[in-house]
Each structure stands twice: as C-alpha cells, then as structure tokens.
Scaffold this motif. Structure first.
Motif, PDB file in Angstrom:
ATOM      1  N   VAL A  26       0.837  -1.189   0.000  1.00 30.88           N
ATOM      2  CA  VAL A  26       0.000   0.000   0.000  1.00 30.88           C
ATOM      3  C   VAL A  26       0.871   1.237   0.000  1.00 30.88           C
ATOM      4  CG1 VAL A  26      -1.724   1.281   1.295  1.00 30.88           C
ATOM      5  CG2 VAL A  26      -1.898  -1.188   1.099  1.00 30.88           C
ATOM      6  N   SER A  27       1.945   1.190   0.729  1.00 28.01           N
ATOM      7  CA  SER A  27       2.880   2.306   0.677  1.00 28.01           C
ATOM      8  C   SER A  27       4.262   1.740   0.408  1.00 28.01           C
ATOM      9  CB  SER A  27       2.865   3.108   1.976  1.00 28.01           C
ATOM     10  OG  SER A  27       3.417   2.363   3.031  1.00 28.01           O
ATOM     11  N   GLY A  28       4.916   2.276  -0.565  1.00 26.05           N
ATOM     12  CA  GLY A  28       6.244   1.809  -0.935  1.00 26.05           C
ATOM     13  C   GLY A  28       7.297   2.708  -0.360  1.00 26.05           C
ATOM     14  N   GLY A  29       7.476   2.672   0.938  1.00 24.07           N
ATOM     15  CA  GLY A  29       8.432   3.532   1.615  1.00 24.07           C
ATOM     16  C   GLY A  29       9.855   3.241   1.171  1.00 24.07           C
ATOM     17  N   THR A  30      10.767   4.007   1.680  1.00 23.17           N
ATOM     18  CA  THR A  30      12.173   3.860   1.353  1.00 23.17           C
ATOM     19  C   THR A  30      12.939   3.556   2.618  1.00 23.17           C
ATOM     20  OG1 THR A  30      12.505   6.229   1.608  1.00 23.17           O
ATOM     21  CG2 THR A  30      12.034   5.433  -0.608  1.00 23.17           C
ATOM     22  N   ALA A  31      14.156   3.085   2.447  1.00 21.38           N
ATOM     23  CA  ALA A  31      14.994   2.776   3.596  1.00 21.38           C
ATOM     24  C   ALA A  31      16.027   3.878   3.774  1.00 21.38           C
ATOM     25  CB  ALA A  31      15.687   1.432   3.391  1.00 21.38           C
ATOM     26  N   GLY A  32      16.464   4.034   4.983  1.00 22.02           N
ATOM     27  CA  GLY A  32      17.540   4.980   5.248  1.00 22.02           C
ATOM     28  C   GLY A  32      17.231   5.880   6.411  1.00 22.02           C
ATOM     29  N   ALA A  33      18.258   6.148   7.188  1.00 25.47           N
ATOM     30  CA  ALA A  33      18.107   6.976   8.376  1.00 25.47           C
ATOM     31  C   ALA A  33      17.815   8.427   8.026  1.00 25.47           C
ATOM     32  CB  ALA A  33      19.360   6.894   9.241  1.00 25.47           C
ATOM     33  N   ASP A  34      18.093   8.819   6.774  1.00 19.73           N
ATOM     34  CA  ASP A  34      17.841  10.197   6.375  1.00 19.73           C
ATOM     35  C   ASP A  34      16.376  10.448   6.003  1.00 19.73           C
ATOM     36  OD1 ASP A  34      18.102   8.524   4.169  1.00 19.73           O
ATOM     37  OD2 ASP A  34      18.767  10.174   2.866  1.00 19.73           O
ATOM     38  N   GLN A  35      15.570   9.392   5.963  1.00 24.79           N
ATOM     39  CA  GLN A  35      14.156   9.506   5.610  1.00 24.79           C
ATOM     40  C   GLN A  35      13.322   9.801   6.860  1.00 24.79           C
ATOM     41  OE1 GLN A  35      13.011   9.373   2.451  1.00 24.79           O
ATOM     42  NE2 GLN A  35      15.162   9.166   1.851  1.00 24.79           N
ATOM     43  N   PRO A  36      12.191  10.530   6.692  1.00 25.61           N
ATOM     44  CA  PRO A  36      11.294  10.726   7.844  1.00 25.61           C
ATOM     45  C   PRO A  36      10.767   9.374   8.333  1.00 25.61           C
ATOM     46  CG  PRO A  36      10.618  12.073   5.953  1.00 25.61           C
ATOM     47  CD  PRO A  36      11.717  11.187   5.486  1.00 25.61           C
ATOM     48  N   ALA A  37      10.510   9.269   9.623  1.00 24.08           N
ATOM     49  CA  ALA A  37      10.084   8.001  10.218  1.00 24.08           C
ATOM     50  C   ALA A  37       8.886   7.372   9.507  1.00 24.08           C
ATOM     51  CB  ALA A  37       9.788   8.197  11.704  1.00 24.08           C
ATOM     52  N   PRO A  38       7.829   8.120   9.132  1.00 24.28           N
ATOM     53  CA  PRO A  38       6.696   7.476   8.481  1.00 24.28           C
ATOM     54  C   PRO A  38       7.026   6.872   7.114  1.00 24.28           C
ATOM     55  CG  PRO A  38       6.066   9.650   9.280  1.00 24.28           C
ATOM     56  CD  PRO A  38       7.549   9.521   9.425  1.00 24.28           C
ATOM     57  N   ASP A  39       8.124   7.268   6.496  1.00 27.75           N
ATOM     58  CA  ASP A  39       8.483   6.779   5.170  1.00 27.75           C
ATOM     59  C   ASP A  39       9.478   5.626   5.199  1.00 27.75           C
ATOM     60  OD1 ASP A  39       6.848   8.710   4.121  1.00 27.75           O
ATOM     61  OD2 ASP A  39       8.472  10.143   3.766  1.00 27.75           O
ATOM     62  N   ARG A  40       9.914   5.208   6.358  1.00 26.28           N
ATOM     63  CA  ARG A  40      10.903   4.133   6.459  1.00 26.28           C
ATOM     64  C   ARG A  40      10.196   2.788   6.440  1.00 26.28           C
ATOM     65  NH1 ARG A  40      14.783   6.349  11.279  1.00 26.28           N
ATOM     66  NH2 ARG A  40      15.021   8.447  10.409  1.00 26.28           N
ATOM     67  N   GLY A  41      10.341   2.072   5.364  1.00 28.21           N
ATOM     68  CA  GLY A  41       9.757   0.740   5.250  1.00 28.21           C
ATOM     69  C   GLY A  41       8.544   0.728   4.349  1.00 28.21           C
ATOM     70  N   ARG A  42       7.956  -0.433   4.213  1.00 30.29           N
ATOM     71  CA  ARG A  42       6.833  -0.650   3.320  1.00 30.29           C
ATOM     72  C   ARG A  42       5.688  -1.287   4.098  1.00 30.29           C
ATOM     73  NH1 ARG A  42       8.916  -3.625  -1.329  1.00 30.29           N
ATOM     74  NH2 ARG A  42       9.319  -5.223   0.200  1.00 30.29           N
ATOM     75  N   THR A  43       4.458  -0.913   3.761  1.00 24.98           N
ATOM     76  CA  THR A  43       3.271  -1.494   4.379  1.00 24.98           C
ATOM     77  C   THR A  43       2.592  -2.391   3.359  1.00 24.98           C
ATOM     78  OG1 THR A  43       2.955   0.478   5.722  1.00 24.98           O
ATOM     79  CG2 THR A  43       1.057  -0.996   5.486  1.00 24.98           C
ATOM     80  N   SER A  44       2.290  -3.611   3.761  1.00 22.68           N
ATOM     81  CA  SER A  44       1.579  -4.556   2.907  1.00 22.68           C
ATOM     82  C   SER A  44       0.299  -4.980   3.589  1.00 22.68           C
ATOM     83  CB  SER A  44       2.434  -5.796   2.632  1.00 22.68           C
ATOM     84  OG  SER A  44       3.623  -5.439   1.964  1.00 22.68           O
ATOM     85  N   ILE A  45      -0.755  -5.149   2.809  1.00 22.50           N
ATOM     86  CA  ILE A  45      -2.052  -5.577   3.338  1.00 22.50           C
ATOM     87  C   ILE A  45      -2.427  -6.906   2.708  1.00 22.50           C
ATOM     88  CG2 ILE A  45      -4.504  -5.018   3.497  1.00 22.50           C
ATOM     89  CD1 ILE A  45      -3.724  -2.086   3.493  1.00 22.50           C
TER      90      ILE A  45
END
Length: 166
Positions: A26-45
C-alpha cells in the motif's frame, strides 16, 4: 499488516514483488536513516484483511440476513456450532487486490420485505467507506449478488428449539 523485521525469519516473499504471497504493498516507503520516520519501510495488506473488513461492513446493514451461497451457509452454520469455533466473517466475500485499488464481490441473503436495491446501495456504501478508511485502498467496484431471500417463517438452524414431538 505484514512486516518483515527478523532476518532469521523464513522468506515467504515472491520473487517478482518481494512481498509475502496474497499481500499488496500500500505504501512503498524507502529505507535509510535520512528519511522521515513514516516513510521508512513498506506497508503490505493481506487479501484476507480486505475480505474481513468488507464482510463485517456488509453484515452491519439492516436487511442483510446472511452472506454466501447455499452450500457455504450450510457449512458455516455447522462451523459456527463447533465449540471454540468462530464465525467466518469472510463468507460470501471475494476480493481482487492490486497495488492501490481493490474490487469486492459479495453474495447476500436479504430479509423478506426489504427493498433489495436499498439494501444493496447501503451495503455498497458501507463497504466502500470501511475498506477505504481502514486499508487506504481505493475501492473501484462492489458487485453484489442477492442469491436468496430469508422468509419470516423460515427457521434458522441455530434458532431451532427442539423436536416436533415430546
């Protein structure tokens, strides 16, 4: 919600998507410490999440007596009687889930005397609202098949009070 955090866990992902089977990103987040916390990782349903949300939302509408075809309702009634068993909220629900959208098919049994068109409209509205609010997926269609009408004098198996003779 499916997350993969433990490196020692068995990898059940599909080679094409990198996600566990029967799930949708559902959300294709990105990895990395420089990214905002809500964007770190991916959510799958998982597909089953959409099935359960749609099934519960459809059953909330007055005039819906039951869901599923005749055989699935019979098996469901037996299953519901088993001690420790849980009701199958997904009975009568089929979904197709894509990257950002989903389509839902419902099999309904309506109460006699209610307007089938009104019940279908209300079910459709409630399912769209619940699935979009809870999963974030866009619901592109909700197809409804009314396959039976429950008559007032029909006995439900769970409401049978005993034998005809004493």
């Amino acid at each position: 919600m499916t997350t993969q955090t433990a490196p020692a866990a068995k990898d059940l992902s599909t080679p094409q998507t990198g996600r566990p089977p029967h799930t949708t990103a559902v959300s294709g987040g990105t990895a990395g410490a420089d990214q905002p916390a809500p964007d770190r990782g991916r959510t799958s349903i998982a597909d089953v999440v959409v099935v359960k949300v749609a099934g519960i939302a459809a059953r909330e509408i007055p005039g819906v007596h039951d869901m599923g075809g005749g055989l699935s309702r019979t098996i469901g009634a037996v299953r519901d009687r088993v001690p420790g068993g849980r009701a199958n909220v997904g009975r009568g629900v089929k979904v197709e889930v894509g990257e950002r959208q989903t389509a839902v098919d419902l099999d309904l049994v309506v109460e006699y005397g209610v307007s089938v068109m009104d019940v279908a409209r209300d079910v459709r509205e409630n399912v769209v609202d619940a699935v979009e609010r809870i999963t974030g997926l866009e619901v592109v269609e909700v197809n409804i098949i009314v396959n039976d009408v429950h008559l007032p004098d029909e006995d439900d198996p769970e409401n049978t009070t005993g034998s005809r003779v004493e």
